[in-house]
Scaffold this motif. Structure first.
Motif, PDB file in Angstrom:
ATOM      1  N   PRO A   6      66.751  24.543  44.924  1.00 61.05           N
ATOM      2  CA  PRO A   6      66.943  26.020  45.389  1.00 61.05           C
ATOM      3  C   PRO A   6      66.273  26.312  46.791  1.00 61.05           C
ATOM      4  O   PRO A   6      66.785  27.148  47.397  1.00 61.05           O
ATOM      5  N   LEU A   9      68.026  24.522  49.534  1.00 61.66           N
ATOM      6  CA  LEU A   9      69.098  25.185  49.827  1.00 61.66           C
ATOM      7  C   LEU A   9      68.954  26.688  50.663  1.00 61.66           C
ATOM      8  O   LEU A   9      69.679  27.093  51.557  1.00 61.66           O
ATOM      9  N   THR A  10      67.925  27.402  50.241  1.00 59.29           N
ATOM     10  CA  THR A  10      67.769  28.579  50.895  1.00 59.29           C
ATOM     11  C   THR A  10      67.092  28.541  52.125  1.00 59.29           C
ATOM     12  O   THR A  10      67.683  29.144  53.296  1.00 59.29           O
ATOM     13  N   LEU A  13      70.479  27.536  54.126  1.00 62.83           N
ATOM     14  CA  LEU A  13      71.216  28.532  54.279  1.00 62.83           C
ATOM     15  C   LEU A  13      70.644  29.514  55.507  1.00 62.83           C
ATOM     16  O   LEU A  13      71.308  30.141  56.308  1.00 62.83           O
ATOM     17  N   PHE A  88      79.308  27.469  49.170  1.00 62.57           N
ATOM     18  CA  PHE A  88      78.165  27.644  50.178  1.00 62.57           C
ATOM     19  C   PHE A  88      78.722  28.326  51.512  1.00 62.57           C
ATOM     20  O   PHE A  88      77.931  29.096  52.222  1.00 62.57           O
ATOM     21  N   SER A  95      75.828  36.167  54.148  1.00 57.71           N
ATOM     22  CA  SER A  95      74.240  36.158  54.811  1.00 57.71           C
ATOM     23  C   SER A  95      74.417  36.662  56.216  1.00 57.71           C
ATOM     24  O   SER A  95      73.645  37.531  57.041  1.00 57.71           O
ATOM     25  N   VAL A 163      74.022  37.432  47.493  1.00 56.94           N
ATOM     26  CA  VAL A 163      74.233  36.061  47.518  1.00 56.94           C
ATOM     27  C   VAL A 163      74.815  35.860  45.702  1.00 56.94           C
ATOM     28  O   VAL A 163      75.592  35.217  45.420  1.00 56.94           O
ATOM     29  N   THR A 174      75.108  27.162  45.293  1.00 57.24           N
ATOM     30  CA  THR A 174      74.862  28.482  45.685  1.00 57.24           C
ATOM     31  C   THR A 174      73.493  29.164  45.007  1.00 57.24           C
ATOM     32  O   THR A 174      73.172  30.370  45.251  1.00 57.24           O
ATOM     33  N   VAL A 176      70.125  29.937  45.218  1.00 56.93           N
ATOM     34  CA  VAL A 176      69.181  29.840  46.243  1.00 56.93           C
ATOM     35  C   VAL A 176      67.823  30.094  45.438  1.00 56.93           C
ATOM     36  O   VAL A 176      67.654  30.583  44.324  1.00 56.93           O
TER      37      VAL A 176
END
Length: 224
Positions: A6, A9-10, A13, A88, A95, A163, A174, A176
């Motif tokens: 996570p 991924l954060t 992103l 994503f 975002s 999100v 997805t 995060v």
């Protein structure tokens, strides 16, 4: 043992969102800084809305708009093969919309505070608008650019409502860090929630500290 997926991924992103926002926000901020068009207040209001709008409201409308069950989402799915809900790519777009004012406002403010003589002198010397922006205006608003970049990055890291609405909670896709914290708290696993929270806390503090140090001139000799 903390699951780093996570967090990675954060950061992915936040990085992609910030880079795309920078490309979009510079021309938009330029237009807002110098335009006298009648629709300018409308555009300014739309850009600023994520500052006051509940994230779940924005996420809900994006979910409705991009759902394959509705017209626009169905068109994207059938003609472009693009499904933005629970993906994503959808997170990136959501975002960008949610963090847009955090990038646009500092750049717009920096451009507005520049002396008009800078731009006029460049035009007198025969420079185009693009060259004037790239070679004259942007180099003179470095602190504003850095502030916009850092705020957009940090704000994206802390997203939750948008999100969750548009991306759900799909591990590796997805989910995060902010959602991971919520999940761990729901599971009463406070140790894992604390690990995720501590990483985010320290990272955002460090990012903001660097911005303030830079804007106070502590890194001037390295930047110039």
């Amino acid at each position: 043992m903390i699951d780093w997926t996570p967090l990675l991924l954060t950061f992915r992103l936040a990085l992609i969102t910030t880079l795309l926002l920078l490309v979009v926000s510079i021309p938009l901020a330029y237009w807002l800084a110098y335009s006298r068009n009648r629709i300018k207040p409308v555009i300014e209001a739309l850009v600023s809305m994520p500052l006051v709008l509940p994230p779940t409201v924005l996420g809900f409308y994006l979910l409705v708009a991009f759902s394959p069950a509705n017209g626009f989402g169905s068109w994207l799915d059938e003609h472009l093969g693009l499904r933005l809900v629970f993906s994503f790519e959808g997170l990136v777009l959501a975002s960008m919309l949610y963090s847009l004012p955090f990038m646009v406002h500092p750049i717009q403010s920096g451009l507005s505070n520049l002396s008009p003589s800078l731009k006029e002198a460049a035009y007198v010397l025969g420079k185009s608008r693009w060259t004037t922006l790239r070679r004259v205006l942007l180099p003179n608003i470095k602190p504003s650019l850095l502030t916009g970049i850092v705020l957009a990055f940090a704000h994206t890291i802390g997203e939750f409502g948008v999100v969750l609405m548009i991306g759900g909670n799909i591990p590796g896709v997805t989910k995060v860090a902010a959602i991971a914290v919520y999940d761990e708290v729901e599971s009463m696993n406070y140790a894992a929630a604390n690990s995720y929270s501590l990483v985010l806390f320290l990272l955002t503090f460090l990012i903001l500290l660097l911005v303030y140090l830079f804007n106070d001139g502590h890194f001037k000799r390295f930047w110039l």
